[in-house]
Design a protein around this motif. Structure first.
Motif, PDB file in Angstrom:
ATOM      1  N   MET A   1      -0.080  -5.411  16.795  1.00 24.14           N
ATOM      2  CA  MET A   1      -1.433  -5.871  16.765  1.00 24.14           C
ATOM      3  C   MET A   1      -1.740  -5.716  15.234  1.00 24.14           C
ATOM      4  N   ILE A   2      -2.491  -6.835  14.697  1.00 17.64           N
ATOM      5  CA  ILE A   2      -2.972  -6.833  13.344  1.00 17.64           C
ATOM      6  C   ILE A   2      -4.488  -6.516  13.409  1.00 17.64           C
ATOM      7  N   LEU A   3      -4.754  -5.544  12.541  1.00 18.01           N
ATOM      8  CA  LEU A   3      -6.313  -5.156  12.295  1.00 18.01           C
ATOM      9  C   LEU A   3      -6.829  -5.812  11.055  1.00 18.01           C
ATOM     10  N   LEU A   4      -7.814  -6.503  11.199  1.00 20.82           N
ATOM     11  CA  LEU A   4      -8.590  -7.374  10.173  1.00 20.82           C
ATOM     12  C   LEU A   4      -9.968  -6.671   9.978  1.00 20.82           C
ATOM     13  N   LEU A   5      -9.744  -6.203   8.642  1.00 20.60           N
ATOM     14  CA  LEU A   5     -11.151  -5.645   8.179  1.00 20.60           C
ATOM     15  C   LEU A   5     -12.256  -6.511   7.318  1.00 20.60           C
ATOM     16  N   GLY A   6     -13.433  -6.676   7.621  1.00 19.34           N
ATOM     17  CA  GLY A   6     -14.385  -7.426   6.950  1.00 19.34           C
ATOM     18  C   GLY A   6     -15.102  -8.371   7.767  1.00 19.34           C
ATOM     19  N   GLU A   7     -16.003  -8.934   7.090  1.00 20.49           N
ATOM     20  CA  GLU A   7     -16.933  -9.864   7.776  1.00 20.49           C
ATOM     21  C   GLU A   7     -17.351 -10.947   6.632  1.00 20.49           C
ATOM     22  N   THR A   8     -16.465 -11.134   5.733  1.00 22.08           N
ATOM     23  CA  THR A   8     -16.665 -12.125   4.750  1.00 22.08           C
ATOM     24  C   THR A   8     -16.181 -13.483   5.317  1.00 22.08           C
ATOM     25  N   ALA A   9     -16.478 -14.661   4.394  1.00 20.98           N
ATOM     26  CA  ALA A   9     -16.085 -15.946   4.777  1.00 20.98           C
ATOM     27  C   ALA A   9     -14.688 -15.964   4.784  1.00 20.98           C
ATOM     28  N   ALA A  10     -13.885 -15.038   3.846  1.00 23.05           N
ATOM     29  CA  ALA A  10     -12.469 -15.212   3.751  1.00 23.05           C
ATOM     30  C   ALA A  10     -11.840 -14.613   4.863  1.00 23.05           C
ATOM     31  N   ALA A  11     -12.524 -13.437   5.492  1.00 28.68           N
ATOM     32  CA  ALA A  11     -11.946 -12.765   6.645  1.00 28.68           C
ATOM     33  C   ALA A  11     -12.032 -13.670   7.886  1.00 28.68           C
ATOM     34  N   ARG A  12     -13.107 -14.508   8.144  1.00 30.34           N
ATOM     35  CA  ARG A  12     -13.331 -15.542   9.077  1.00 30.34           C
ATOM     36  C   ARG A  12     -12.050 -16.742   8.886  1.00 30.34           C
ATOM     37  N   ARG A  21      -1.770 -18.783  14.657  1.00 33.44           N
ATOM     38  CA  ARG A  21      -0.151 -18.388  15.025  1.00 33.44           C
ATOM     39  C   ARG A  21       0.103 -17.722  16.322  1.00 33.44           C
ATOM     40  N   ARG A  22      -0.946 -17.476  17.072  1.00 35.38           N
ATOM     41  CA  ARG A  22      -0.910 -16.568  18.004  1.00 35.38           C
ATOM     42  C   ARG A  22      -0.440 -15.108  18.093  1.00 35.38           C
ATOM     43  N   LEU A  23      -0.825 -14.518  17.058  1.00 38.06           N
ATOM     44  CA  LEU A  23      -0.510 -13.228  16.506  1.00 38.06           C
ATOM     45  C   LEU A  23      -1.989 -12.433  17.385  1.00 38.06           C
ATOM     46  N   GLU A  24      -1.524 -11.106  17.795  1.00 39.06           N
ATOM     47  CA  GLU A  24      -2.591 -10.365  18.206  1.00 39.06           C
ATOM     48  C   GLU A  24      -3.231  -9.752  17.384  1.00 39.06           C
ATOM     49  N   LEU A  25      -4.786 -10.030  17.372  1.00 37.28           N
ATOM     50  CA  LEU A  25      -5.545  -9.582  16.241  1.00 37.28           C
ATOM     51  C   LEU A  25      -6.767  -8.928  16.816  1.00 37.28           C
ATOM     52  N   MET A  26      -7.267  -7.820  16.195  1.00 30.90           N
ATOM     53  CA  MET A  26      -8.343  -7.411  16.277  1.00 30.90           C
ATOM     54  C   MET A  26      -9.251  -7.220  15.048  1.00 30.90           C
ATOM     55  N   ARG A  27     -10.653  -7.642  15.028  1.00 30.26           N
ATOM     56  CA  ARG A  27     -11.366  -7.366  13.801  1.00 30.26           C
ATOM     57  C   ARG A  27     -12.414  -6.338  13.836  1.00 30.26           C
ATOM     58  N   MET A  28     -12.590  -5.721  12.726  1.00 26.15           N
ATOM     59  CA  MET A  28     -13.244  -4.666  12.409  1.00 26.15           C
ATOM     60  C   MET A  28     -14.393  -4.520  11.311  1.00 26.15           C
ATOM     61  N   LEU A  37      -6.296   2.824  19.067  1.00 26.20           N
ATOM     62  CA  LEU A  37      -5.603   3.377  20.254  1.00 26.20           C
ATOM     63  C   LEU A  37      -4.428   3.083  20.096  1.00 26.20           C
ATOM     64  N   HIS A  38      -3.982   2.028  19.690  1.00 28.55           N
ATOM     65  CA  HIS A  38      -2.405   1.774  19.167  1.00 28.55           C
ATOM     66  C   HIS A  38      -2.120   1.759  17.907  1.00 28.55           C
ATOM     67  N   LEU A  39      -1.065   2.017  17.457  1.00 28.43           N
ATOM     68  CA  LEU A  39      -0.851   1.875  16.058  1.00 28.43           C
ATOM     69  C   LEU A  39      -0.735   0.545  15.669  1.00 28.43           C
ATOM     70  N   PRO A  40      -1.324  -0.022  14.825  1.00 25.65           N
ATOM     71  CA  PRO A  40      -1.220  -1.439  14.401  1.00 25.65           C
ATOM     72  C   PRO A  40      -0.092  -1.913  13.660  1.00 25.65           C
ATOM     73  N   SER A  41       0.414  -2.876  13.623  1.00 21.17           N
ATOM     74  CA  SER A  41       1.691  -3.357  12.686  1.00 21.17           C
ATOM     75  C   SER A  41       1.335  -3.704  11.236  1.00 21.17           C
ATOM     76  N   LEU A  42       0.184  -4.127  11.320  1.00 25.95           N
ATOM     77  CA  LEU A  42      -0.639  -4.315   9.895  1.00 25.95           C
ATOM     78  C   LEU A  42      -2.007  -4.174   9.814  1.00 25.95           C
ATOM     79  N   ILE A  43      -2.506  -3.977   8.764  1.00 29.96           N
ATOM     80  CA  ILE A  43      -3.880  -3.809   8.531  1.00 29.96           C
ATOM     81  C   ILE A  43      -4.321  -4.770   7.511  1.00 29.96           C
ATOM     82  N   ILE A  44      -5.000  -5.647   7.448  1.00 28.40           N
ATOM     83  CA  ILE A  44      -5.395  -6.532   6.629  1.00 28.40           C
ATOM     84  C   ILE A  44      -6.899  -6.261   6.064  1.00 28.40           C
TER      85      ILE A  44
END
Length: 243
Positions: A1-12, A21-28, A37-44
């Motif tokens: 899972m990739i965790l994406l931080l931010g509400e900017t235009a770039a984040a969108r 790319r069909r990657l599992e993504l969570m935005r926060m 709850l699970h260790l992410p594979s990457l934080i952006i």
């Protein structure tokens, strides 16, 4: 899972590309260790420059667990040389500089000094509660969200001094705002051209206004890219091929 931080235009934009790319993504927008709850594979981290220090604990958390932390950083703005620009390193220095400039302008003009705040509502209360606030009229520009407008009103800022609009704004639009509110001082931070720093500065200088500019933090950001394209290239090389 990739965790994406931010509400900017770039984040969108990043979110749309990663979903394609069909990657599992969570935005926060905010992060807490309990949220993972699970260790992410990457934080952006595509949050605004003002959030850099806020996520220091998250960068440390990632380092301890071997999770890549990829920061999208906006290129610094080329700041013109001008005696009207007062560059500071952090918010505390900005408050000190504002105190000095408000005091000087108030003594010279004998009227309330208008500070046009373009850094949003974050840390705004420290300006409102400062000793120099009694000599100033504070105008603030925030995103058009009810909670932010209410937050400003709760601090005592009247609706007429709240500009609830979403940028980025051109130099001409900034010039109209600064002139309409009869601004004396513009408070801004270096959020790069994507954040409209250059247009704010050029508009203010054209009107002969003073600018208190909060420069970038020199915090260690770890893995850093400077465009969405560069970020996606990194993901393709280090994440997509591994799935």
């Amino acid at each position: 899972m990739i965790l994406l931080l931010g509400e900017t235009a770039a984040a969108r934009e990043i979110s749309e590309c990663l979903n394609s790319r069909r990657l599992e993504l969570m935005r926060m927008q905010m992060w807490s260790e309990k949220a993972c709850l699970h260790l992410p594979s990457l934080i952006i981290d595509a949050s605004p420059p003002s959030s850099t220090l806020k996520f220091t604990s998250l960068r440390n958390w990632c380092e301890q667990r071997g999770v890549p932390y990829l920061r999208l950083e906006r290129p610094e703005t080329i700041i013109p040389v001008s005696p009207l620009i007062y560059s500071v390193a952090n918010w505390e220095d900005a408050l000190l500089q504002l105190e000095q400039r408000v005091s000087s302008l108030y003594q010279d003009n004998g009227r309330l000094v208008t500070i046009f705040v373009t850094t949003g509502s974050h840390q705004l209360e420290s300006i409102v509660r400062s000793p120099f606030a009694r000599f100033a009229r504070i105008v603030v520009r925030v995103l058009p969200e009810g909670r932010l407008v209410q937050k400003c009103q709760d601090m005592g800022i009247p609706p007429r001094n709240i500009v609830a609009m979403q940028g980025q704004f051109s130099k001409e639009v900034n010039r109209v705002f600064f002139k309409f509110y009869n601004a004396d001082i513009i408070l801004t931070r270096d959020s790069g051209s994507a954040g409209g720093t250059d247009t704010k500065i050029s508009a203010a200088l054209e009107l002969g206004l003073e600018i208190v500019l909060i420069k970038r933090s020199t915090a260690n950001l770890g893995l850093t890219v400077y465009s969405v394209h560069e970020l996606l290239d990194w993901v393709d090389a280090n994440v997509v091929r591994a799935t």
